[in-house]
Scaffold this motif. Structure first.
Motif, PDB file in Angstrom:
ATOM      1  N   TYR A   1       9.543   5.807  -0.547  1.00 25.57           N
ATOM      2  CA  TYR A   1       9.825   5.841   0.890  1.00 25.57           C
ATOM      3  C   TYR A   1      11.026   4.971   1.221  1.00 25.57           C
ATOM      4  CZ  TYR A   1       7.694   1.227   1.331  1.00 25.57           C
ATOM      5  OH  TYR A   1       7.409  -0.095   1.220  1.00 25.57           O
ATOM      6  N   GLU A   2      11.491   4.175   0.254  1.00 28.75           N
ATOM      7  CA  GLU A   2      12.629   3.301   0.504  1.00 28.75           C
ATOM      8  C   GLU A   2      13.914   4.122   0.469  1.00 28.75           C
ATOM      9  OE1 GLU A   2      12.366   0.270  -2.440  1.00 28.75           O
ATOM     10  OE2 GLU A   2      10.592  -0.631  -1.539  1.00 28.75           O
ATOM     11  N   LYS A   3      14.883   3.698   1.286  1.00 26.60           N
ATOM     12  CA  LYS A   3      16.162   4.419   1.363  1.00 26.60           C
ATOM     13  C   LYS A   3      17.047   4.070   0.198  1.00 26.60           C
ATOM     14  CE  LYS A   3      16.104   4.690   6.338  1.00 26.60           C
ATOM     15  NZ  LYS A   3      16.739   4.366   7.563  1.00 26.60           N
TER      16      LYS A   3
ATOM     17  N   SER B   1       0.829  -1.210   0.000  1.00 27.80           N
ATOM     18  CA  SER B   1       0.000   0.000   0.000  1.00 27.80           C
ATOM     19  C   SER B   1       0.860   1.255   0.000  1.00 27.80           C
ATOM     20  CB  SER B   1      -0.926   0.013   1.225  1.00 27.80           C
ATOM     21  OG  SER B   1      -1.813  -1.064   1.181  1.00 27.80           O
ATOM     22  N   LEU B   2       1.901   1.265   0.837  1.00 28.79           N
ATOM     23  CA  LEU B   2       2.791   2.426   0.868  1.00 28.79           C
ATOM     24  C   LEU B   2       3.526   2.589  -0.444  1.00 28.79           C
ATOM     25  CD1 LEU B   2       4.291   2.159   4.463  1.00 28.79           C
ATOM     26  CD2 LEU B   2       2.730   3.918   3.596  1.00 28.79           C
ATOM     27  N   THR B   3       3.961   1.489  -1.036  1.00 29.73           N
ATOM     28  CA  THR B   3       4.659   1.559  -2.323  1.00 29.73           C
ATOM     29  C   THR B   3       3.756   2.188  -3.372  1.00 29.73           C
ATOM     30  OG1 THR B   3       5.972  -0.390  -1.788  1.00 29.73           O
ATOM     31  CG2 THR B   3       5.799   0.196  -4.112  1.00 29.73           C
ATOM     32  N   GLU B   4       2.509   1.740  -3.435  1.00 30.57           N
ATOM     33  CA  GLU B   4       1.569   2.301  -4.405  1.00 30.57           C
ATOM     34  C   GLU B   4       1.305   3.773  -4.133  1.00 30.57           C
ATOM     35  OE1 GLU B   4       0.206   1.046  -7.247  1.00 30.57           O
ATOM     36  OE2 GLU B   4       1.710  -0.502  -6.853  1.00 30.57           O
ATOM     37  N   MET B   5       1.152   4.135  -2.862  1.00 34.40           N
ATOM     38  CA  MET B   5       0.875   5.524  -2.516  1.00 34.40           C
ATOM     39  C   MET B   5       2.042   6.427  -2.937  1.00 34.40           C
ATOM     40  SD  MET B   5       0.024   7.248   1.168  1.00 34.40           S
ATOM     41  CE  MET B   5       1.693   7.153   1.779  1.00 34.40           C
TER      42      MET B   5
END
Length: 61
Positions: free
Chosen positions: A59-61, A47-51
């Motif tokens: 959001y990944e480092k 969900s976060l990846t899609e957002m």
């Protein structure tokens, strides 16, 4: 006590394995809880990846 229950109890008394139903239930419940947590974690990451894809960042480092 019903006939089926009596038969079960007789078989249970003759069983030498001494399985602990409560222990097996706790083990099963623990595995189910772990699987549910893993599935939820994967859902959150997806969900976060899609957002963030929709927002144009990551959001990944």
């Amino acid at each position: 006590m019903g006939k089926m229950k009596e038969q079960f109890m007789l078989l249970r008394e003759q069983d030498t394995r001494h399985d602990d139903d409560a222990y097996h239930y706790d083990q099963w419940r623990s595995r189910e809880r772990e699987n549910t947590e893993k599935e939820y974690s994967m859902f959150v990451v997806e969900s976060l990846t899609e957002m963030f894809k929709k927002m144009g960042g990551s959001y990944e480092k």
